[in-house]
Design an enzyme around this catalytic site. Structure first.
Site, mmCIF file in Angstrom:
data_model
loop_
_atom_site.group_PDB
_atom_site.id
_atom_site.type_symbol
_atom_site.label_atom_id
_atom_site.label_comp_id
_atom_site.label_asym_id
_atom_site.label_seq_id
_atom_site.Cartn_x
_atom_site.Cartn_y
_atom_site.Cartn_z
ATOM 1 C CG HIS A 168 -2.033 0.970 1.104
ATOM 2 N ND1 HIS A 168 -1.912 2.295 1.377
ATOM 3 C CD2 HIS A 168 -3.306 0.775 0.679
ATOM 4 C CE1 HIS A 168 -3.066 2.881 1.130
ATOM 5 N NE2 HIS A 168 -3.926 1.994 0.711
ATOM 6 C CG ASP A 190 -8.478 -4.097 -2.686
ATOM 7 O OD1 ASP A 190 -9.659 -3.875 -2.436
ATOM 8 O OD2 ASP A 190 -7.705 -3.270 -3.196
HETATM 9 N N1 ACO Z 1 4.135 -7.661 -4.786
HETATM 10 C C1 ACO Z 1 5.483 -7.684 -4.946
HETATM 11 N N2 ACO Z 1 6.272 -6.599 -4.799
HETATM 12 C C2 ACO Z 1 5.684 -5.451 -4.483
HETATM 13 C C3 ACO Z 1 4.292 -5.333 -4.301
HETATM 14 C C4 ACO Z 1 3.522 -6.486 -4.457
HETATM 15 N N3 ACO Z 1 2.190 -6.456 -4.305
HETATM 16 N N4 ACO Z 1 3.979 -4.045 -3.996
HETATM 17 C C5 ACO Z 1 5.138 -3.374 -3.989
HETATM 18 N N5 ACO Z 1 6.181 -4.222 -4.281
HETATM 19 C C6 ACO Z 1 7.593 -3.882 -4.305
HETATM 20 C C7 ACO Z 1 7.993 -3.098 -5.552
HETATM 21 O O1 ACO Z 1 8.357 -3.940 -6.605
HETATM 22 C C8 ACO Z 1 9.122 -2.254 -5.021
HETATM 23 O O2 ACO Z 1 10.246 -3.096 -4.937
HETATM 24 P P1 ACO Z 1 11.733 -2.470 -5.237
HETATM 25 O O3 ACO Z 1 11.956 -1.431 -4.167
HETATM 26 O O4 ACO Z 1 12.664 -3.640 -5.165
HETATM 27 O O5 ACO Z 1 11.646 -1.862 -6.620
HETATM 28 C C9 ACO Z 1 8.700 -1.924 -3.576
HETATM 29 O O6 ACO Z 1 7.840 -3.020 -3.186
HETATM 30 C C10 ACO Z 1 7.961 -0.609 -3.421
HETATM 31 O O7 ACO Z 1 6.853 -0.609 -4.343
HETATM 32 P P2 ACO Z 1 6.226 0.712 -5.005
HETATM 33 O O8 ACO Z 1 5.638 0.327 -6.317
HETATM 34 O O9 ACO Z 1 7.249 1.808 -4.976
HETATM 35 O O10 ACO Z 1 5.106 1.062 -3.961
HETATM 36 P P3 ACO Z 1 3.893 2.071 -4.215
HETATM 37 O O11 ACO Z 1 3.635 2.692 -2.908
HETATM 38 O O12 ACO Z 1 4.184 2.973 -5.373
HETATM 39 O O13 ACO Z 1 2.718 1.099 -4.678
HETATM 40 C C11 ACO Z 1 0.825 -0.317 -4.629
HETATM 41 C C12 ACO Z 1 1.663 0.733 -3.867
HETATM 42 C C13 ACO Z 1 0.436 0.242 -6.013
HETATM 43 C C14 ACO Z 1 -0.453 -0.600 -3.859
HETATM 44 C C15 ACO Z 1 1.684 -1.601 -4.800
HETATM 45 O O14 ACO Z 1 2.039 -2.115 -3.527
HETATM 46 C C16 ACO Z 1 0.962 -2.675 -5.630
HETATM 47 O O15 ACO Z 1 1.059 -2.645 -6.858
HETATM 48 N N6 ACO Z 1 0.264 -3.645 -4.962
HETATM 49 C C17 ACO Z 1 -0.510 -4.651 -5.673
HETATM 50 C C18 ACO Z 1 -1.836 -4.074 -6.163
HETATM 51 C C19 ACO Z 1 -2.816 -3.833 -5.023
HETATM 52 O O16 ACO Z 1 -3.009 -4.679 -4.160
HETATM 53 N N7 ACO Z 1 -3.452 -2.651 -5.059
HETATM 54 C C20 ACO Z 1 -4.493 -2.281 -4.057
HETATM 55 C C21 ACO Z 1 -3.982 -1.194 -3.178
HETATM 56 S S1 ACO Z 1 -5.117 -0.854 -1.905
HETATM 57 C C22 ACO Z 1 -6.289 0.116 -2.642
HETATM 58 O O17 ACO Z 1 -6.131 0.789 -3.595
HETATM 59 C C23 ACO Z 1 -7.570 0.041 -2.032
#
Ligand code: ACO
Length: 434
Positions: free
Chosen positions: A311, A368
């Site tokens: 998140h 979610d």
């Molecule tokens: N699975 C694996 N790796 C992940 C995940 C995940 N679900 N989420 C983040 N990471 C990793 C990234 O690859 C990144 O790794 P790195 O530092 O080695 O490059 C690190 O964690 C940070 O990730 P960011 O993308 O910078 O985090 P951001 O805050 O921008 O993204 C988000 C948040 C979009 C929710 C992300 O965690 C994601 O894509 N999750 C999966 C989709 C999801 O569940 N969305 C619902 C969110 S809740 C809502 O909207 C109600």
């Protein structure tokens, strides 16, 4: 009002040898901000903050979210207290009106929700013109936008009619959502009833049929209330910021909310609840072997992400996920059913929470991850999950639109950019272009 929170402290910025001072703001729960509203005018500089990771777009009195400790409060009340003790309608009132309703206020609000529950018969014809298998989110967004033509008084006196229009929207979106489902089945529409609660009505409109009457189950109603409360607001997330940005151009409430629905549709936002179930189903169909998914999620060369994890703001367990996880167990027990996807979800969570990759990046289950399992248990089809999210988030969107509209610091939202394209160059006629 944000200006009341400006302190005597100053932040100093030195650029091109000159030092500037900017006021420090400390919010009511201690959140710190540097007020750079005069930055460009004073220095000629702007800030660059892609994804708005460090940018506050407004002051807001609605929701307090503290991601590192997993805190979520609506107007000062904890999400745990509200989910345990309130109905969704009470929480909707709270978000819209600053305080929890008195009994008389609640009765009045419920009366408005009942009064506005029907949709205009002309709107029902809209459903016939979407292609088969149309996305329920596309239908919802289009129908909500079209409401602005059915209720034009909103455009003329937006705040004067806001209570009426908020109730109208909250009630009608529920009816539109249920009709979308019935139409997708080719089943007769079920009209709302004044004797049923908000959530009871929704379930009845979804599942009642002339040949097989639906019996509203109070425990299922309670579970639905809880899940909608947990989704009701989440401060400046992507869809709420969209509602504010679109509304900042003085667009009417319906069109602004329609834009929010479109933003919510994205798989990185509200669309994730559907994607989680699809991922869990895929794991189930591959004999429950989730290791491949964990490995893919950890592979820097694979864009795959473990949906339902991570998140932008919570870098600790999402407090909503905790409540929903418990609700999952309760609902399945009440309905005397089990779901193999819940077992897979719990195992996946266990493995991920003990894996260095997820630990280092503070990746925990989000709201979610478990919500889809509750929806499945109560019979909501997967392609309606994001519509359920929209139903829950609606009071929050309206509260933000109202707050933005009424804010004396309101300005049209217009971010700047740093131009990195070609410098000015001479025009070349087409015959001379090589
Ligand atoms: N699975 C694996 N790796 C992940 C995940 C995940 N679900 N989420 C983040 N990471 C990793 C990234 O690859 C990144 O790794 P790195 O530092 O080695 O490059 C690190 O964690 C940070 O990730 P960011 O993308 O910078 O985090 P951001 O805050 O921008 O993204 C988000 C948040 C979009 C929710 C992300 O965690 C994601 O894509 N999750 C999966 C989709 C999801 O569940 N969305 C619902 C969110 S809740 C809502 O909207 C109600």
């Amino acid at each position: 009002m944000i200006n009341n929170f400006i302190t005597d402290q100053k932040a100093k910025l030195t650029v091109e040898g000159k030092t500037y001072e900017f006021p420090v703001i400390i919010g009511s729960e201690g959140e710190k901000a540097i007020d750079i509203r005069s930055l460009r005018q004073e220095t000629g500089y702007i800030t660059l903050d892609t994804g708005f990771m460090n940018t506050g777009s407004c002051g807001s009195e609605i929701t307090f979210l503290e991601g590192s400790n997993g805190i979520l409060n609506y107007r000062g009340y904890t999400i745990e207290d509200l989910a345990e003790n309130c109905s969704f309608v009470e929480v909707a009132y709270l978000l819209l009106h600053d305080n929890l309703p008195t009994q008389a206020e609640l009765d009045h609000f419920k009366m408005l929700l009942s009064r506005f529950a029907l949709i205009h018969e002309d709107l029902i014809h809209f459903f016939d013109h979407f292609p088969p298998n149309a996305s329920p989110m596309a239908i919802l967004s289009s129908m909500v936008n079209s409401l602005s033509n059915f209720y034009p008084e909103m455009t003329e006196n937006p705040l004067e009619n806001i209570d009426k229009n908020a109730a109208r929207l909250i009630s009608k979106v529920r009816t539109i959502a249920a009709c979308t489902y019935k139409k997708s089945l080719g089943s007769p529409l079920v009209y709302p009833r004044h004797d049923l609660s908000y959530c009871g009505n929704f379930l009845n409109m979804m599942f009642d049929s002339p040949v097989k009457p639906y019996k509203v189950n109070k425990e299922v109603v309670a579970a639905l209330n809880k899940i909608l409360i947990l989704h009701a607001d989440h401060e400046q997330n992507c869809s709420t910021s969209t509602v504010r940005l679109v509304g900042s151009a003085r667009v009417n409430l319906y069109a602004s909310i329609s834009a929010g629905i479109s933003a919510l549709w994205g798989p990185l936002h509200g669309g994730a609840n559907q994607a989680v179930i699809e991922m869990l189903e895929a794991i189930y169909n591959e004999d429950g072997n989730y290791n491949k998914y964990i490995e893919r999620a950890k592979d820097p060369n694979d864009p795959f992400r473990l949906v339902g994890f991570g998140h932008r703001v919570y870098k600790n367990y999402d407090p909503r996920a905790k409540i929903i996880k418990k609700a999952c167990d309760e609902v399945l027990a009440i309905l005397k059913t089990s779901d193999p996807l819940l077992d897979i979800a719990k195992e996946l969570e266990e493995v991920a929470l003990n894996d260095d990759y997820f630990i280092k990046r503070n990746l925990y289950p989000n709201v979610d991850f478990y919500s889809g399992i509750v929806y499945r248990a109560i019979g909501i089809p997967t392609n309606m999950f994001t519509v359920m999210f929209a139903l829950g988030r609606l009071p929050g969107w309206i509260a933000h639109w109202k707050e933005m509209w009424d804010d004396p610091n309101w300005r049209i939202g217009r971010p700047r950019q740093v131009y990195v394209g070609p410098k000015k160059r001479p025009f070349v006629p087409v015959e001379e272009r090589g």
